[in-house]
Motif scaffolding. Structure first.
Motif, PDB file in Angstrom:
ATOM      1  N   ALA A  47     -14.816 -20.002  40.354  1.00  0.00           N
ATOM      2  CA  ALA A  47     -15.089 -18.792  41.127  1.00  0.00           C
ATOM      3  C   ALA A  47     -14.868 -18.971  42.631  1.00  0.00           C
ATOM      4  CB  ALA A  47     -16.516 -18.321  40.865  1.00  0.00           C
ATOM      5  N   TYR A  48     -14.940 -20.186  43.133  1.00  0.00           N
ATOM      6  CA  TYR A  48     -14.796 -20.409  44.581  1.00  0.00           C
ATOM      7  C   TYR A  48     -13.391 -20.083  45.081  1.00  0.00           C
ATOM      8  CZ  TYR A  48     -19.122 -22.943  43.773  1.00  0.00           C
ATOM      9  OH  TYR A  48     -20.397 -23.275  43.397  1.00  0.00           O
ATOM     10  N   ALA A  49     -12.404 -20.281  44.233  1.00  0.00           N
ATOM     11  CA  ALA A  49     -11.001 -20.130  44.645  1.00  0.00           C
ATOM     12  C   ALA A  49     -10.690 -18.735  45.167  1.00  0.00           C
ATOM     13  CB  ALA A  49     -10.072 -20.464  43.478  1.00  0.00           C
ATOM     14  N   GLN A  50     -11.343 -17.713  44.638  1.00  0.00           N
ATOM     15  CA  GLN A  50     -11.033 -16.337  45.026  1.00  0.00           C
ATOM     16  C   GLN A  50     -11.335 -16.021  46.487  1.00  0.00           C
ATOM     17  OE1 GLN A  50     -13.655 -13.322  43.244  1.00  0.00           O
ATOM     18  NE2 GLN A  50     -15.059 -15.008  42.753  1.00  0.00           N
ATOM     19  N   TRP A  51     -12.087 -16.876  47.159  1.00  0.00           N
ATOM     20  CA  TRP A  51     -12.490 -16.629  48.540  1.00  0.00           C
ATOM     21  C   TRP A  51     -11.698 -17.451  49.546  1.00  0.00           C
ATOM     22  CZ3 TRP A  51     -15.086 -12.400  48.689  1.00  0.00           C
ATOM     23  CH2 TRP A  51     -15.870 -12.039  47.589  1.00  0.00           C
ATOM     24  N   GLU A  52     -10.742 -18.235  49.088  1.00  0.00           N
ATOM     25  CA  GLU A  52     -10.046 -19.156  49.987  1.00  0.00           C
ATOM     26  C   GLU A  52      -9.299 -18.448  51.116  1.00  0.00           C
ATOM     27  OE1 GLU A  52      -7.391 -23.215  49.947  1.00  0.00           O
ATOM     28  OE2 GLU A  52      -7.784 -22.188  48.067  1.00  0.00           O
ATOM     29  N   GLN A  53      -8.599 -17.364  50.816  1.00  0.00           N
ATOM     30  CA  GLN A  53      -7.829 -16.695  51.864  1.00  0.00           C
ATOM     31  C   GLN A  53      -8.745 -16.073  52.921  1.00  0.00           C
ATOM     32  OE1 GLN A  53      -4.291 -16.751  52.208  1.00  0.00           O
ATOM     33  NE2 GLN A  53      -5.139 -16.330  54.233  1.00  0.00           N
ATOM     34  N   GLN A  54      -9.807 -15.415  52.504  1.00  0.00           N
ATOM     35  CA  GLN A  54     -10.719 -14.828  53.491  1.00  0.00           C
ATOM     36  C   GLN A  54     -11.391 -15.925  54.308  1.00  0.00           C
ATOM     37  OE1 GLN A  54     -13.772 -12.030  52.177  1.00  0.00           O
ATOM     38  NE2 GLN A  54     -14.077 -11.378  54.300  1.00  0.00           N
ATOM     39  N   ALA A  55     -11.792 -17.016  53.661  1.00  0.00           N
ATOM     40  CA  ALA A  55     -12.416 -18.129  54.394  1.00  0.00           C
ATOM     41  C   ALA A  55     -11.436 -18.725  55.403  1.00  0.00           C
ATOM     42  CB  ALA A  55     -12.906 -19.195  53.417  1.00  0.00           C
ATOM     43  N   THR A  56     -10.186 -18.890  55.002  1.00  0.00           N
ATOM     44  CA  THR A  56      -9.159 -19.418  55.907  1.00  0.00           C
ATOM     45  C   THR A  56      -8.974 -18.479  57.096  1.00  0.00           C
ATOM     46  OG1 THR A  56      -8.035 -20.519  54.073  1.00  0.00           O
ATOM     47  CG2 THR A  56      -6.733 -20.134  56.064  1.00  0.00           C
ATOM     48  N   ASP A  57      -8.919 -17.185  56.832  1.00  0.00           N
ATOM     49  CA  ASP A  57      -8.769 -16.203  57.906  1.00  0.00           C
ATOM     50  C   ASP A  57      -9.958 -16.226  58.851  1.00  0.00           C
ATOM     51  OD1 ASP A  57      -6.385 -15.490  56.666  1.00  0.00           O
ATOM     52  OD2 ASP A  57      -7.200 -13.643  55.790  1.00  0.00           O
ATOM     53  N   LEU A  58     -11.175 -16.344  58.313  1.00  0.00           N
ATOM     54  CA  LEU A  58     -12.373 -16.375  59.148  1.00  0.00           C
ATOM     55  C   LEU A  58     -12.413 -17.621  60.032  1.00  0.00           C
ATOM     56  CD1 LEU A  58     -14.937 -15.031  56.547  1.00  0.00           C
ATOM     57  CD2 LEU A  58     -14.264 -13.902  58.703  1.00  0.00           C
ATOM     58  N   VAL A  59     -12.022 -18.756  59.491  1.00  0.00           N
ATOM     59  CA  VAL A  59     -11.979 -19.985  60.298  1.00  0.00           C
ATOM     60  C   VAL A  59     -10.942 -19.853  61.401  1.00  0.00           C
ATOM     61  CG1 VAL A  59     -11.485 -22.467  60.277  1.00  0.00           C
ATOM     62  CG2 VAL A  59     -12.950 -21.463  58.506  1.00  0.00           C
TER      63      VAL A  59
END
Length: 185
Positions: free
Chosen positions: A167-179
């Motif tokens: 389930a964690y994988a689905q948030w990778e792009q948003q997390a990358t954008d936020l960082v």
């Protein structure tokens, strides 16, 4: 045997030298970058796995993103650690610092990362402190051999031991954008 090994090594070294001689001048004449401006933080991250999810963040969630980034920097870890931490928190709590949820609570899970006092993550007060909970998560992440190069979901799952490991994988792009957005702010 020694002679064969030595000749093989000399052959490999010769090929490497020849490649450098021929590629060097070509690379030297490649189109130069003119008037380059410093780039924003480039988070080195593999292509996200699978379908991606995204939510809009309120002020509290944005403050939690900034707290996770600050704790990551304080720990001396790179942007990739912040991406993994934020994606994990997006999955576990949608970046909300959750207290006890009564019957809706998953065991005794609390905070941004849904850490459990009964599992040794800390006291309820500690776990609901964003800096403490992030530091605890990062401490676990640093113990994962090769976390920097593994898929985000594998790194997060190794620390969190979730019932839903992918389930964690689905948030990778948003997390990358936020960082990328908040690392230097």
């Amino acid at each position: 045997m020694n002679t064969i090994f030595r000749k093989s090594m000399l052959s490999v070294a010769g090929l490497a030298f020849a490649g450098g001689v021929f590629a060097g001048p070509i690379a030297a004449h490649a189109n130069p970058v003119v008037d380059a401006k410093p780039a924003a933080v480039a988070v080195q991250s593999p292509k996200p796995q699978g379908d991606q999810s995204r939510i809009s963040l309120n002020d509290e969630q944005t403050a939690n993103v900034k707290a996770i980034i600050a704790a990551t920097k304080k720990a001396g870890l790179p942007e990739r650690a912040a991406v993994i931490s934020i994606a994990t928190s997006l999955q576990e709590s949608k970046l909300e610092n959750l207290g006890h949820l009564g019957d809706a609570n998953d065991h005794d899970s609390l905070g941004l990362f849904q850490q459990r006092p009964s599992s040794g993550w800390g006291t309820p007060e500690q776990i609901t402190d964003p800096e403490y909970s992030t530091t605890a998560f990062l401490k676990g992440l640093k113990q994962v051999d090769g976390w920097q190069d593994m898929p985000l979901t594998d790194a997060a799952q190794t620390v969190q031991v979730s019932a839903y490991p992918d389930a964690y994988a689905q948030w990778e792009q948003q997390a990358t954008d936020l960082v990328a957005q908040h690392w230097n702010s």
